[in-house]
Structure formats: structure tokens, C-alpha cells
Write an enzyme that holds these catalytic residues in place. Structure first.
Site, PDB file in Angstrom:
ATOM      1  N   LYS A   1      36.566   5.808   0.848  1.00 36.53           N
ATOM      2  CA  LYS A   1      36.997   4.582   0.168  1.00 36.53           C
ATOM      3  C   LYS A   1      35.822   3.809  -0.399  1.00 36.53           C
ATOM      4  CE  LYS A   1      41.652   3.821   1.670  1.00 36.53           C
ATOM      5  NZ  LYS A   1      42.669   2.924   2.228  1.00 36.53           N
TER       6      LYS A   1
ATOM      7  N   LYS B   1      50.724   7.985  -2.675  1.00 40.60           N
ATOM      8  CA  LYS B   1      51.326   6.902  -3.452  1.00 40.60           C
ATOM      9  C   LYS B   1      50.340   6.289  -4.445  1.00 40.60           C
ATOM     10  CE  LYS B   1      50.771   3.821   0.524  1.00 40.60           C
ATOM     11  NZ  LYS B   1      51.125   4.146   1.873  1.00 40.60           N
TER      12      LYS B   1
ATOM     13  N   LYS C   1      47.178  16.343  -1.315  1.00 42.16           N
ATOM     14  CA  LYS C   1      48.354  15.788  -0.635  1.00 42.16           C
ATOM     15  C   LYS C   1      49.088  14.805  -1.549  1.00 42.16           C
ATOM     16  CE  LYS C   1      47.057  11.544   1.611  1.00 42.16           C
ATOM     17  NZ  LYS C   1      47.299  10.646   2.702  1.00 42.16           N
TER      18      LYS C   1
HETATM   19  P1  ATP Z   1      47.403   6.506  -0.047  1.00 38.28           P
HETATM   20  O1  ATP Z   1      48.200   7.515  -0.777  1.00 38.28           O
HETATM   21  O2  ATP Z   1      47.388   5.166  -0.715  1.00 38.28           O
HETATM   22  O3  ATP Z   1      46.053   7.019   0.396  1.00 38.28           O
HETATM   23  P2  ATP Z   1      49.015   7.277   2.088  1.00 38.28           P
HETATM   24  O4  ATP Z   1      50.157   7.761   1.270  1.00 38.28           O
HETATM   25  O5  ATP Z   1      48.130   8.244   2.756  1.00 38.28           O
HETATM   26  O6  ATP Z   1      48.176   6.227   1.283  1.00 38.28           O
HETATM   27  P3  ATP Z   1      49.243   5.717   4.545  1.00 38.28           P
HETATM   28  O7  ATP Z   1      49.841   4.347   4.642  1.00 38.28           O
HETATM   29  O8  ATP Z   1      47.772   5.852   4.762  1.00 38.28           O
HETATM   30  O9  ATP Z   1      49.698   6.331   3.161  1.00 38.28           O
HETATM   31  O10 ATP Z   1      49.982   6.725   5.526  1.00 38.28           O
HETATM   32  C1  ATP Z   1      51.074   6.425   6.327  1.00 38.28           C
HETATM   33  C2  ATP Z   1      51.417   7.659   7.122  1.00 38.28           C
HETATM   34  O11 ATP Z   1      51.940   8.691   6.270  1.00 38.28           O
HETATM   35  C3  ATP Z   1      50.213   8.268   7.849  1.00 38.28           C
HETATM   36  O12 ATP Z   1      50.565   8.554   9.203  1.00 38.28           O
HETATM   37  C4  ATP Z   1      49.923   9.538   7.085  1.00 38.28           C
HETATM   38  O13 ATP Z   1      49.401  10.523   7.930  1.00 38.28           O
HETATM   39  C5  ATP Z   1      51.298   9.944   6.520  1.00 38.28           C
HETATM   40  N1  ATP Z   1      51.175  10.663   5.234  1.00 38.28           N
HETATM   41  C6  ATP Z   1      50.614  10.198   4.106  1.00 38.28           C
HETATM   42  N2  ATP Z   1      50.678  11.083   3.090  1.00 38.28           N
HETATM   43  C7  ATP Z   1      51.308  12.189   3.591  1.00 38.28           C
HETATM   44  C8  ATP Z   1      51.694  13.472   3.039  1.00 38.28           C
HETATM   45  N3  ATP Z   1      51.441  13.777   1.780  1.00 38.28           N
HETATM   46  N4  ATP Z   1      52.336  14.349   3.838  1.00 38.28           N
HETATM   47  C9  ATP Z   1      52.606  14.030   5.115  1.00 38.28           C
HETATM   48  N5  ATP Z   1      52.261  12.852   5.703  1.00 38.28           N
HETATM   49  C10 ATP Z   1      51.631  11.928   4.967  1.00 38.28           C
END
Ligand code: ATP
Ligand code: LTN
Length: 337
Positions: free
Chosen positions: A121, A206, A203
Site C-alpha cells: 500500500k 473491489k 484476485k
Molecule cells: P481491495 O480489493 O480493496 O484490496 P478486498 O476486496 O481484498 O479489498 P478486504 O476488505 O480487504 O477486501 O477483504 C475482506 C475479506 O474478503 C478478507 O477476509 C479477504 O481475505 C476476503 N477476500 C477478498 N478478496 C477475495 C477474493 N478475491 N477471493 C476470496 N476472498 C477474498
């Protein structure tokens, strides 16, 4: 809160949080949130919107306020029940920030420097490498340790932060005596890792600038089906899981997580059929899953007074638990209260 089950054992406690940094995706749902709902039956659950964490990256006040409300409404919409679980907003429980100071003084600069999320980050937001971004894992440790949970359900990306929370707890207990429970990570049985629909080696996220790469949990039916139609696949036209077919493998993984069918069953179901039929089936089942969540979300978000009542109640319950741990920690350090 911790009622008794048949064997008269108190339920184990689980705690997790999600940041209100955008609308959660299908990845967040299948990888984390869906599991939160399932855990409600077996565990005494505490779930929060980690809004204090969100400002480690610059936020617009009106947008942050909206996203906090939306995240809370979405937790209700997926089936989290405020009668069963404690649901609250982190900033409404001041002990999170307060304990964070005590823990900061028991965390080393060196160990925070090794956090990969900090390295990532700070590279992505080079113009705003603030102290909060650096101490973020300490705040996360206080989110966890305040509630004395047995388990913390997190995705693989959060494991390092959970490790540091455990290290801080062990260190603090070693100096002052038992204050914190040292929690275990909880890896869901179907630990879906959902990949981007446009680049299946990344992955699903969002914050992806290509909106076709992710399914937002609030996308409407047509958008969901259209995004799946455009999903990147390959030229073999055979529905099977294989490392050289990351796009199709990801779609099979999604279809499996949503329907409960095994990979082998899915391969059989689409034998001799083309990608068009397959993508349509995946799109429709995902839409079937998300449609009722979106409809329920719309009802909750339209009723601000009800939301407010629920999150204030949740914060009261959370604070009762948090205050106990916080006071214990303060007294052990030598503060006069
Ligand atoms: P960003 O996309 O903004 O980096 P993020 O989508 O990773 O954020 P977080 O709020 O950090 O979202 O994650 C919330 C939960 O969702 C965490 O426990 C993370 O491990 C899970 N998660 C996030 N993306 C995935 C994915 N693509 N597949 C499975 N689990 C996920
Ligand atoms: N850092 C986590 C969100 C988070 C969290 C927590 C998760 C904040 N506090 C406590 C588990 C326990 C994330 O970005 N997913």
C-alpha cells in the site's frame, strides 16, 4: 451472549471485520462473508465494520459515511442476525483506538516494517505513507484482542496481520500476566479464492479499475450475466479444471462455491457443451444468489432509523465486552482508574 449448547460447553467466540472501502465483491462474499453467516450457528460471533482502518487511505467524508451505512446494511442483507451475533461499527466503540495505544508501545518498528500489506500500500499510495498505514496491524490487533475470541476467520491475505496480533498478545501476557486470549486463524472449509473475470491470475478485487473484472454484490441481474459472458476463457471450448485454463477453472470454482456441486460433477454437467452455455449457467446461478441479497439490502438501506437503532445496540453490546478487557489491560500496566 455465550449460551450453552447440548454438551453444556459455552460456545467458542469468533471475531472478524470488513473495511467499508467500496461495495464488497463476489470474492469477498464467497471467500469471507458467506462463512460469517454459517459460523453464526456454531459460534458466539462478533462482527464489525472496520471504518477506522479505512482512513489509512484518503477518503471523502460523504462517501465514507455512505459506505459505512451500506456495509452495515449488507451484513444484515446476507443474513447476519443481530439477535444472534454482535454487529457493530468500530469507530463507535472507543476502546479500539484506546487499546491500540497500549499495544503500539509493545510493538516494534521492525516487525511492522515487515508487513507485506504496508509495503504494497505504501508503494501504491506513495504520496500518503501516513503513520496510520504503518500502525494499521496494531489497530487490527486491538480489534481482535478486546473480544477474547478463539477464532478469527480471515482470508490468506490477512494471515500475517493475525500472526502479529498473536505475537503482541503473547508478549503482553508475558510481561503483565494473562490478559489476552491468543486466537487461532479460522480457515473456511470452502476457502474460495475468486479471481478476476478479466485477468484470472489476479484476485477479484473491489478496487480493480476494470469493472468487468469483478462482480459487485449489488450488481443487477443483467450486469452479472453480461460480465460472465465477457469473462476471459481460452480456445479449447472444454469445461474442465486445469492450471493452463485459469479462466475456466475460476468459473468452475465460482459455480462450485455457489451450487455446492463438486468440480467433477460440473465437468460432467457441461460435457459436450460450449462456453456460451456454461457462462450463462454460472451468471444465472450467481444472479440467483445475489438477487435476494440485493433486494434485502434495498429494504435495509431505505430504513435509516432502523439501521441506526441496530448499530447503536450493537455498539453497546460490543463496548460491554471491550471495556472489560481494556480495563484489565490498563490496570495490569499500572494505570490508576
Ligand atoms: P481491495 O480489493 O480493496 O484490496 P478486498 O476486496 O481484498 O479489498 P478486504 O476488505 O480487504 O477486501 O477483504 C475482506 C475479506 O474478503 C478478507 O477476509 C479477504 O481475505 C476476503 N477476500 C477478498 N478478496 C477475495 C477474493 N478475491 N477471493 C476470496 N476472498 C477474498
Ligand atoms: N484488515 C482486514 C480488516 C480487519 C480485520 C480486523 C479482520 C480489520 N480489523 C480484525 C479480522 C479481524 C482487511 O482488510 N480485510
Amino acid at each position: 451472549m455465550s449460551d450453552n449448547n447440548i454438551t453444556n460447553q459455552p460456545k467458542k467466540r469468533a471475531l472478524s471485520c470488513i473495511q467499508p472501502s467500496g461495495t464488497p465483491t463476489l470474492g469477498n462474499y464467497l471467500g469471507a462473508l458467506k462463512n460469517w453467516v454459517a459460523m453464526q450457528e456454531e459460534f458466539d460471533c462478533v462482527y464489525a465494520i472496520a471504518d477506522l482502518h479505512a482512513i489509512t487511505v484518503r477518503q471523502e467524508p460523504a462517501k465514507l459515511r455512505r459506505q459505512i451505512h451500506e456495509a452495515f446494511a449488507l451484513l444484515l442483507a446476507i443474513g447476519l442476525d443481530p439477535e444472534k451475533s454482535v454487529l457493530f461499527i468500530q469507530a463507535q466503540v472507543p476502546e479500539h483506538a484506546q487499546l491500540s495505544w497500549l499495544l503500539s508501545c509493545h510493538t516494534q518498528f521492525g516487525e511492522l516494517s515487515r508487513m507485506t500489506q504496508f509495503k504494497d500500500k505504501s508503494a501504491r499510495h506513495a504520496d500518503n505513507v501516513n503513520a496510520g498505514l504503518f500502525t494499521y496491524p496494531v489497530l487490527m490487533a486491538s480489534d481482535i484482542l478486546l473480544y477474547q475470541p478463539d477464532y478469527v476467520p480471515v482470508g490468506a491475505d490477512q494471515k500475517q496481520h493475525l500472526e502479529i496480533a498473536r505475537d503482541i498478545a503473547v508478549r503482553f501476557n508475558g510481561i503483565y500476566g494473562d490478559v489476552f486470549k491468543v486466537p487461532e486463524p479460522y480457515i473456511p472449509k470452502t476457502g474460495a479464492r475468486v479471481m478476476s473475470l478479466q485477468d484470472p491470475t489476479k484476485k477479484m478485487s473491489k478496487s480493480d479499475e476494470n469493472i468487468n473484472g469483478f462482480i459487485s454484490m449489488l450488481d443487477d441481474r443483467d450486469t452479472i450475466i453480461r460480465k460472465f459472458k465477457r469473462a476471459v476463457t481460452d480456445s479449447e471450448a472444454c469445461v474442465r479444471v486445469a492450471p493452463e485454463k485459469p479462466g475456466v477453472s475460476n468459473l468452475i470454482g465460482i459455480y462450485s462455491a455457489v451450487t455446492g456441486k463438486t468440480e467433477a460433477e460440473i465437468e460432467r454437467e457441461f460435457e459436450g457443451k460450449g462456453y456460451g452455455d456454461f457462462k450463462l449457467a454460472v451468471g444465472e446461478t450467481v444472479a440467483d444468489t445475489l438477487d435476494p441479497i440485493r433486494a434485502s439490502f434495498e429494504r435495509y438501506i431505505a430504513d435509516k432509523a432502523y439501521l441506526e437503532e441496530l448499530y447503536h445496540k450493537g455498539a453497546d453490546s460490543a463496548e460491554r465486552l471491550a471495556r472489560k478487557t481494556y480495563f484489565k489491560a490498563m490496570k495490569k500496566v499500572g494505570y490508576v482508574l
